[in-house]
Motif scaffolding. Structure first.
Motif, mmCIF file in Angstrom:
data_model
loop_
_atom_site.group_PDB
_atom_site.id
_atom_site.type_symbol
_atom_site.label_atom_id
_atom_site.label_comp_id
_atom_site.label_asym_id
_atom_site.label_seq_id
_atom_site.Cartn_x
_atom_site.Cartn_y
_atom_site.Cartn_z
ATOM 1 N N LYS A 1 0.978 8.353 1.237
ATOM 2 C CA LYS A 1 0.682 9.577 0.496
ATOM 3 C C LYS A 1 1.952 10.125 -0.154
ATOM 4 O O LYS A 1 1.946 10.497 -1.336
ATOM 5 C CB LYS A 1 0.066 10.597 1.458
ATOM 6 C CG LYS A 1 -0.377 11.896 0.820
ATOM 7 C CD LYS A 1 -1.266 12.671 1.795
ATOM 8 C CE LYS A 1 -1.781 13.962 1.204
ATOM 9 N NZ LYS A 1 -0.756 15.000 1.153
ATOM 10 N N THR B 1 -3.782 5.716 -2.850
ATOM 11 C CA THR B 1 -3.483 5.324 -1.469
ATOM 12 C C THR B 1 -4.708 4.716 -0.776
ATOM 13 O O THR B 1 -4.663 4.445 0.419
ATOM 14 C CB THR B 1 -3.000 6.536 -0.654
ATOM 15 O OG1 THR B 1 -3.999 7.564 -0.701
ATOM 16 C CG2 THR B 1 -1.701 7.086 -1.208
ATOM 17 N N SER B 2 -5.794 4.480 -1.529
ATOM 18 C CA SER B 2 -7.047 4.028 -0.917
ATOM 19 C C SER B 2 -7.036 2.545 -0.577
ATOM 20 O O SER B 2 -7.926 2.078 0.146
ATOM 21 C CB SER B 2 -8.222 4.338 -1.852
ATOM 22 O OG SER B 2 -8.131 3.565 -3.046
ATOM 23 N N ARG C 1 0.860 -1.183 0.000
ATOM 24 C CA ARG C 1 0.000 0.000 0.000
ATOM 25 C C ARG C 1 0.892 1.226 0.000
ATOM 26 O O ARG C 1 1.754 1.379 0.876
ATOM 27 C CB ARG C 1 -0.920 -0.005 1.222
ATOM 28 C CG ARG C 1 -1.915 1.133 1.195
ATOM 29 C CD ARG C 1 -3.029 0.907 2.203
ATOM 30 N NE ARG C 1 -3.988 2.011 2.177
ATOM 31 C CZ ARG C 1 -5.183 1.944 2.737
ATOM 32 N NH1 ARG C 1 -5.560 0.843 3.355
ATOM 33 N NH2 ARG C 1 -6.007 2.982 2.688
ATOM 34 N N ASP D 1 -5.197 10.400 -3.633
ATOM 35 C CA ASP D 1 -6.163 9.809 -2.697
ATOM 36 C C ASP D 1 -6.569 8.408 -3.163
ATOM 37 O O ASP D 1 -6.633 7.463 -2.364
ATOM 38 C CB ASP D 1 -7.411 10.689 -2.576
ATOM 39 C CG ASP D 1 -7.139 11.975 -1.803
ATOM 40 O OD1 ASP D 1 -6.082 12.073 -1.147
ATOM 41 O OD2 ASP D 1 -7.989 12.876 -1.871
ATOM 42 N N TYR D 2 -6.848 8.299 -4.447
ATOM 43 C CA TYR D 2 -7.248 6.993 -5.008
ATOM 44 C C TYR D 2 -6.120 5.970 -4.902
ATOM 45 O O TYR D 2 -6.330 4.831 -4.462
ATOM 46 C CB TYR D 2 -7.691 7.186 -6.463
ATOM 47 C CG TYR D 2 -7.600 5.947 -7.295
ATOM 48 C CD1 TYR D 2 -8.363 4.816 -6.987
ATOM 49 C CD2 TYR D 2 -6.751 5.879 -8.403
ATOM 50 C CE1 TYR D 2 -8.261 3.665 -7.749
ATOM 51 C CE2 TYR D 2 -6.645 4.746 -9.152
ATOM 52 C CZ TYR D 2 -7.406 3.632 -8.821
ATOM 53 O OH TYR D 2 -7.292 2.495 -9.574
ATOM 54 N N ARG E 1 -9.942 5.405 -12.152
ATOM 55 C CA ARG E 1 -9.881 4.019 -11.672
ATOM 56 C C ARG E 1 -9.727 3.087 -12.871
ATOM 57 O O ARG E 1 -10.627 2.314 -13.205
ATOM 58 C CB ARG E 1 -11.136 3.698 -10.863
ATOM 59 C CG ARG E 1 -11.254 4.555 -9.587
ATOM 60 C CD ARG E 1 -12.559 4.305 -8.872
ATOM 61 N NE ARG E 1 -13.696 4.686 -9.725
ATOM 62 C CZ ARG E 1 -14.963 4.360 -9.479
ATOM 63 N NH1 ARG E 1 -15.266 3.637 -8.414
ATOM 64 N NH2 ARG E 1 -15.926 4.745 -10.303
#
Ligand code: ATP
Ligand code: MG
Length: 137
Positions: free
Chosen positions: A42, A66-67, A39, A63-64, A111
């Motif tokens: 940021k 690291t989601s 993962r 943001d995506y 995405r």
């Protein structure tokens, strides 16, 4: 022979598409020389996509990315950069050719399930971002 950096992005891992993507890679004759699930922090996502830091979608992209977990891989083969970009399809799945990963699997322009280095200089920067020399046999 050439190497490129591949990522299966959070939407792909979340939807159980790791095997689907890796099968397409192996079926195309590319070799997986390194593979890891992780993962991004940021700071790591901001560093990886630093070239896009002035773009309007940058914060949303970080943001995506690291989601949730991603899969990073190094792929090797003749023209691996272009071959992998061809398997991926266009950035926006709405514009991607039939049979590509993004046409078949991606959700939208952000995405879009997979990443691939876009040039040899980019691959040379991106591969050491995830893998050290000992992991690149
Ligand atoms: P990648 O670098 O992830 O392989 P790419 O090279 O096809 O994709 P880039 O232009 O480098 O596309 O954009 C990096 C990523 O930023 C895209 O894959 C996508 O996740 C996101 N992105 C690009 N354009 C947009 C946009 N207009 N709106 C939202 N997100 C975008
Ligand atoms: Mg790119």
């Amino acid at each position: 022979t050439e190497r490129t950096l591949c990522m299966i992005k959070p939407d792909g891992v979340e939807r159980n598409l790791i095997g689907n993507v890796l099968t397409r890679i192996e079926s195309a004759g590319l070799r997986i020389v390194a593979l890891r699930k992780l993962r991004l922090t940021k700071a790591q996502a901001e560093g990886f996509y630093a070239v896009h830091k002035e773009r309007p979608f940058f914060q949303s992209l970080v943001d995506y990315m690291t989601s949730g977990p991603i899969v990073a891989a190094v792929l090797e083969g003749e023209n691996a950069i272009a071959v992998w970009r061809g398997l991926m399809g266009a950035t926006n799945p709405a514009n991607a050719d039939a049979g590509t990963i993004r046409k078949d699997l991606a959700l939208d322009v952000e995405r879009n399930t997979v990443h691939g280095s876009d040039a040899s200089e980019t691959a040379a920067q991106e591969i050491p971002y995830f893998f050290n020399a000992m992991e690149l046999q």
